[in-house]
Design an enzyme around this catalytic site. Structure first.
Site, PDB file in Angstrom:
ATOM      1  CE  LYS A   1      15.426  20.745  21.912  1.00  0.00           C
ATOM      2  NZ  LYS A   1      14.627  20.800  20.729  1.00  0.00           N
TER       3      LYS A   1
ATOM      4  CE  LYS B   1      17.158  22.871  13.210  1.00  0.00           C
ATOM      5  NZ  LYS B   1      16.680  22.287  14.527  1.00  0.00           N
TER       6      LYS B   1
ATOM      7  CE  LYS C   1      21.726  18.961  19.947  1.00  0.00           C
ATOM      8  NZ  LYS C   1      20.572  18.486  19.167  1.00  0.00           N
TER       9      LYS C   1
HETATM   10  N1  AQP Z   1      25.473  19.157  17.197  1.00  0.00           N
HETATM   11  C1  AQP Z   1      24.972  18.007  16.476  1.00  0.00           C
HETATM   12  N2  AQP Z   1      25.945  17.135  15.995  1.00  0.00           N
HETATM   13  C2  AQP Z   1      25.421  16.184  15.403  1.00  0.00           C
HETATM   14  N3  AQP Z   1      24.142  16.060  14.719  1.00  0.00           N
HETATM   15  C3  AQP Z   1      23.068  16.882  15.122  1.00  0.00           C
HETATM   16  N4  AQP Z   1      21.973  17.056  14.870  1.00  0.00           N
HETATM   17  C4  AQP Z   1      21.233  18.215  15.419  1.00  0.00           C
HETATM   18  N5  AQP Z   1      22.414  18.851  16.110  1.00  0.00           N
HETATM   19  C5  AQP Z   1      23.236  18.119  16.072  1.00  0.00           C
HETATM   20  C6  AQP Z   1      21.184  16.146  13.890  1.00  0.00           C
HETATM   21  O1  AQP Z   1      20.443  16.771  12.951  1.00  0.00           O
HETATM   22  C7  AQP Z   1      19.327  16.123  12.794  1.00  0.00           C
HETATM   23  C8  AQP Z   1      18.162  17.363  13.159  1.00  0.00           C
HETATM   24  O2  AQP Z   1      17.746  17.908  14.468  1.00  0.00           O
HETATM   25  P1  AQP Z   1      16.543  18.532  14.731  1.00  0.00           P
HETATM   26  O3  AQP Z   1      16.946  20.219  14.573  1.00  0.00           O
HETATM   27  O4  AQP Z   1      15.353  18.084  14.152  1.00  0.00           O
HETATM   28  O5  AQP Z   1      16.599  18.677  16.179  1.00  0.00           O
HETATM   29  P2  AQP Z   1      17.756  18.889  17.422  1.00  0.00           P
HETATM   30  O6  AQP Z   1      18.609  17.910  17.635  1.00  0.00           O
HETATM   31  O7  AQP Z   1      16.732  19.391  18.272  1.00  0.00           O
HETATM   32  O8  AQP Z   1      18.504  20.069  16.684  1.00  0.00           O
HETATM   33  P3  AQP Z   1      19.207  21.274  17.224  1.00  0.00           P
HETATM   34  O9  AQP Z   1      20.106  22.095  16.224  1.00  0.00           O
HETATM   35  O10 AQP Z   1      19.560  20.839  18.618  1.00  0.00           O
HETATM   36  O11 AQP Z   1      17.787  22.250  17.247  1.00  0.00           O
HETATM   37  P4  AQP Z   1      17.039  22.604  18.629  1.00  0.00           P
HETATM   38  O12 AQP Z   1      18.133  23.624  19.185  1.00  0.00           O
HETATM   39  O13 AQP Z   1      16.115  23.585  18.146  1.00  0.00           O
HETATM   40  O14 AQP Z   1      16.780  21.610  19.472  1.00  0.00           O
HETATM   41  C9  AQP Z   1      19.020  15.027  13.948  1.00  0.00           C
HETATM   42  O15 AQP Z   1      19.372  13.991  13.291  1.00  0.00           O
HETATM   43  C10 AQP Z   1      19.983  15.449  14.896  1.00  0.00           C
HETATM   44  O16 AQP Z   1      20.557  14.651  15.603  1.00  0.00           O
END
Ligand code: AQP
Length: 343
Positions: free
Chosen positions: A123, A208, A205
């Site tokens: 990140k 968001k 992956k």
């Molecule tokens: N692509 C994914 N596949 C499966 N599980 C996922 N999770 C996130 N993306 C995927 C799971 O959703 C939960 C919450 O995630 P989060 O938003 O708190 O953290 P993150 O992993 O940082 O999510 P994002 O969507 O990738 O957001 P950004 O881009 O902001 O970092 C967790 O259980 C995560 O594993």
């Protein structure tokens, strides 16, 4: 305490959450929300909306209404089947013990452990000197989130394994150096759907923050059916033409896995059934599955959002239930450290 929470006291405690830093996507639904919804009757569940975590990248929240973002995410929780009568749904910032314990955890987490976290490396990218320190200490806040509830299990996607390991290590360190306060949590990573990949780049992956800048990256939970179809039609596959279950590229495997997860099917079995179908047909089938899965979730979400009092009530009820448990742990932490606290 409600009678529901009393009856749950002898069940395994589960904590998880999602950051309020953007629009939820089908990766969040498959990897998180549906997993949680499926376990509610066996657990004592606490599901937070991580708005303090969202602050770790200020540019993602400045200019947004963070309180409304929390309500929006909470409404997706309920719409996806997290029954607020069966689990506490609450904003992380509404329970100040998260920030309080986070400081203690930050102090007990060696720098070297944080430096090994791959999510920080990913990140922060090339901006390591200029990103906020909160992005670096993020895993200490996440440890606090989990340990505050003495959680036995933490259902997460594959990307979070390393953070759960760190939480265990910090808890063990505190228990050893100060006194036995914390339960050691275990991560629960689902067999299918633990890592939904980006539609436009299946080596990445689904996330968001990427979806915010590349619209073809993810199907959002709020996407209308025609947009879902369009996004899936442009999903990256490969130079082949038909599904070959023995030789699927990452893009094709991702599409099959998305459909299999939403249908509650085994990915390999579904790929076997779809052997030989053309990629255009594959995309149509996957789009049908996604649209069908989203339809009831979107309808429920719209209903919940139509009356502001409904989600306010859910979040306030969840806050009370969470705060009662969080305060017990924080009082034990302060007692073990012989710290003075308000009240
Ligand atoms: N692509 C994914 N596949 C499966 N599980 C996922 N999770 C996130 N993306 C995927 C799971 O959703 C939960 C919450 O995630 P989060 O938003 O708190 O953290 P993150 O992993 O940082 O999510 P994002 O969507 O990738 O957001 P950004 O881009 O902001 O970092 C967790 O259980 C995560 O594993």
């Amino acid at each position: 305490m409600t009678s529901t929470s009393v009856a749950r006291a002898d069940r395994p405690r589960v904590l998880s959450g999602i950051q309020a830093n953007g629009n939820l996507h089908i990766g969040n639904l498959i990897g998180a929300l549906r997993q949680w919804a499926g376990m509610l009757d066996e657990i004592d569940g606490f599901f937070c909306i991580a708005d303090l975590h969202a602050l770790t990248i200020p540019s993602q929240v400045i200019g947004t209404d963070l309180a409304d973002a929390v309500t929006e995410v909470a409404a997706w929780y309920v719409a996806a089947g997290i029954d607020p009568d069966k689990a506490a749904i609450f904003a992380q910032s509404a329970v100040p013990q998260h920030a309080e314990l986070a400081w203690v955890m930050t102090c007990f987490t060696p720098m070297g452990w944080l430096e090994r976290m791959t999510q920080f490396k990913a990140k922060s990218g090339t901006e390591k000197e200029s990103v906020g320190a909160g992005l670096f200490t993020y895993p200490a806040l996440q440890a606090a989130d989990i340990l505050l509830y003495q959680a036995n299990y933490v259902p997460v996607g594959d990307d979070q394994r390393q953070h759960i390991e760190l939480t265990r290590d910090v808890a063990q360190r505190f228990n050893h150096l100060v006194g036995e306060v914390f339960t050691l949590p275990e991560g629960m990573v689902p067999k299918t759907g633990a890592r939904v990949m980006g539609l436009d780049d299946p080596t990445e992956k689904m996330s968001k923050s990427v979806a915010a800048v590349r619209s073809g990256h993810a199907v959002l939970l709020a996407d209308p059916p025609d947009l879902v179809v369009r996004k899936l039609k442009s999903a990256q596959t490969d130079s082949g033409r038909e599904v070959d279950p023995e030789n699927m590229s990452e893009g094709v495997a991702n599409l099959v896995d998305i459909a299999a997860s939403l249908l509650g099917r085994d990915g390999r079995e579904l790929a076997g059934e779809w052997a030989g179908i053309g990629y255009a047909d594959l995309k149509t089938r996957v789009a049908d599955v996604v649209v069908d899965a989203l339809r009831p979730v979107q309808a429920k979400h719209a209903e919940l959002r139509s009356d502001p009092a409904v989600m306010q009530g859910v979040l306030e009820d969840g806050r009370k239930r969470a705060a009662a448990v969080a305060e017990q742990t924080m009082a034990r932490v302060a007692g073990a450290l012989k710290m003075r606290r308000p009240g």
